[in-house]
Design a protein around this motif. Structure first.
Motif, mmCIF file in Angstrom:
data_model
loop_
_atom_site.group_PDB
_atom_site.id
_atom_site.type_symbol
_atom_site.label_atom_id
_atom_site.label_comp_id
_atom_site.label_asym_id
_atom_site.label_seq_id
_atom_site.Cartn_x
_atom_site.Cartn_y
_atom_site.Cartn_z
ATOM 1 N N ASN A 147 0.871 -1.175 0.000
ATOM 2 C CA ASN A 147 0.000 0.000 0.000
ATOM 3 C C ASN A 147 0.910 1.227 0.000
ATOM 4 O O ASN A 147 1.162 1.836 1.045
ATOM 5 N N THR A 148 1.449 1.577 -1.169
ATOM 6 C CA THR A 148 2.373 2.691 -1.296
ATOM 7 C C THR A 148 1.610 4.015 -1.302
ATOM 8 O O THR A 148 0.369 4.044 -1.396
ATOM 9 N N TYR A 149 2.345 5.120 -1.257
ATOM 10 C CA TYR A 149 1.706 6.435 -1.363
ATOM 11 C C TYR A 149 0.975 6.565 -2.700
ATOM 12 O O TYR A 149 -0.126 7.149 -2.758
ATOM 13 N N ASP A 150 1.551 6.038 -3.759
ATOM 14 C CA ASP A 150 0.856 6.060 -5.055
ATOM 15 C C ASP A 150 -0.440 5.261 -4.989
ATOM 16 O O ASP A 150 -1.481 5.687 -5.515
ATOM 17 N N ASP A 151 -0.379 4.077 -4.364
ATOM 18 C CA ASP A 151 -1.574 3.241 -4.237
ATOM 19 C C ASP A 151 -2.661 3.962 -3.451
ATOM 20 O O ASP A 151 -3.846 3.970 -3.837
ATOM 21 N N ILE A 152 -2.269 4.537 -2.322
ATOM 22 C CA ILE A 152 -3.243 5.222 -1.465
ATOM 23 C C ILE A 152 -3.887 6.390 -2.211
ATOM 24 O O ILE A 152 -5.115 6.564 -2.190
ATOM 25 N N GLU A 153 -3.071 7.185 -2.882
ATOM 26 C CA GLU A 153 -3.616 8.323 -3.619
ATOM 27 C C GLU A 153 -4.548 7.859 -4.735
ATOM 28 O O GLU A 153 -5.602 8.477 -4.979
ATOM 29 N N TRP A 154 -4.204 6.769 -5.402
ATOM 30 C CA TRP A 154 -5.050 6.227 -6.468
ATOM 31 C C TRP A 154 -6.416 5.832 -5.904
ATOM 32 O O TRP A 154 -7.460 6.133 -6.497
#
Length: 309
Positions: A147-154
């Motif tokens: 759950n990366t920052y990119d994943d969370i933002e997506w």
């Protein structure tokens, strides 16, 4: 104290069917368990889906639709769909498919990557019903639940902003609270936040009272009055940690996703059993239980009639 919200997580994706004959697997079982939990006092029903043939975790929106429609027609409970329920091997588009298609009032959102190790559950002697269960559990020793920052933002954009869905922010460690603060400062999430701190899982926070206090103190410092705090704890820690949190003004989560037991060595025969138990404990402590509509107002949800099912 304000009223306490009880969330019930009815099946999850970590326990496997061989661990308890009471774990709901089919859409009909999940619907029935959810409705009974709501009748017992749960205001929010947290949902995962499973393949009805073998109980394997699934992200299929059509499987979700089969039970969320039944739950909505029979209760006023807030329906909360997992965005991590298909498991760590599933691409983000697949494990969020139900949230995007069904546009529920709430979805869960893990606020960071973690080592979620389930392999110890494979070591216990039992009669395994399906050939996927042991490899699935043992395989978690080598997996990162991403759950990366990119994943969370997506997810915030494609599930939250696109569907008017708010989140149960699942925080498994102190760093996850700081990640949530980052997205709050960036304006990608708005208060009131529903912060679910998670204890007692291998690879996450412990379930000691000091762990509980530290998470609460940190959340208070980061979010002030802009959040509602809730707690879930795994296995034998479920009821003691929920009781401690409730005395600190917290909301609570129970259900067979988090623990298969109702007492020492005694399997819970239903999710409603656990809801009734924590409701009885809260009642003895003089804590009132929030209704679904009160929970909606507390969390600023869009309403039962604004979903896509």
């Amino acid at each position: 104290m304000s009223k306490a919200i009880i969330t019930c997580a009815v099946t999850g994706g970590a326990h496997t069917p061989s661990m308890s004959r009471f774990l709901p697997v089919t859409p009909e079982e999940i619907a029935a368990e959810s409705i009974a939990a709501a009748e017992a006092g749960a205001s929010i029903i947290h949902l995962h889906a499973r393949n009805p043939d073998d109980g394997r975790p699934s992200g299929d929106p059509e499987i979700f639709r089969r039970f969320v429609t039944a739950i909505k027609s029979s209760t006023s409970a807030v329906i909360n769909i997992s965005t991590g329920g298909g498991g760590p091997n599933m691409p983000i588009e697949e494990r969020t498919a139900a949230g995007r298609a069904l546009k529920p009032e709430m979805c869960s959102l893990n606020m960071g990557s973690l080592n979620l190790v389930l392999s110890e559950m494979a070591e216990r002697e039992r009669e395994w019903r399906h050939d996927w269960e042991v490899p699935f559990l043992k395989g978690t020793r080598g997996l990162i639940f991403r759950n990366t920052y990119d994943d969370i933002e997506w997810i915030l954009k494609h599930v939250g902003q696109a569907g008017g869905t708010r989140f149960e922010f699942e925080c498994y460690d102190v760093g996850h609270l700081y990640t949530l603060q980052y997205f709050l400062e960036k304006g990608l999430v708005e208060p009131p936040l529903f912060v679910q701190t998670v204890f007692g899982l291998r690879g996450a926070m412990g379930a000691h009272a000091e762990d509980l206090l530290h998470q609460k103190r940190t959340a208070d410092r980061l979010f002030g009055t802009d959040y509602h705090w809730s707690v879930l704890a795994a296995g034998r820690h479920q009821m003691p940690v929920a009781t401690m949190a409730s005395l600190m003004g917290g909301n609570v989560r129970v259900g067979l996703e988090d623990s298969l037991y109702i007492g020492r060595g005694e399997l819970a025969q239903s999710n409603a059993d656990q809801v009734r138990k924590i409701r009885r404990i809260l009642g003895e402590l003089g804590i009132e239980i929030a209704s679904p509509d009160e929970a909606r107002r507390m969390l600023d949800l869009k309403g039962h009639d604004q979903v896509a099912f």
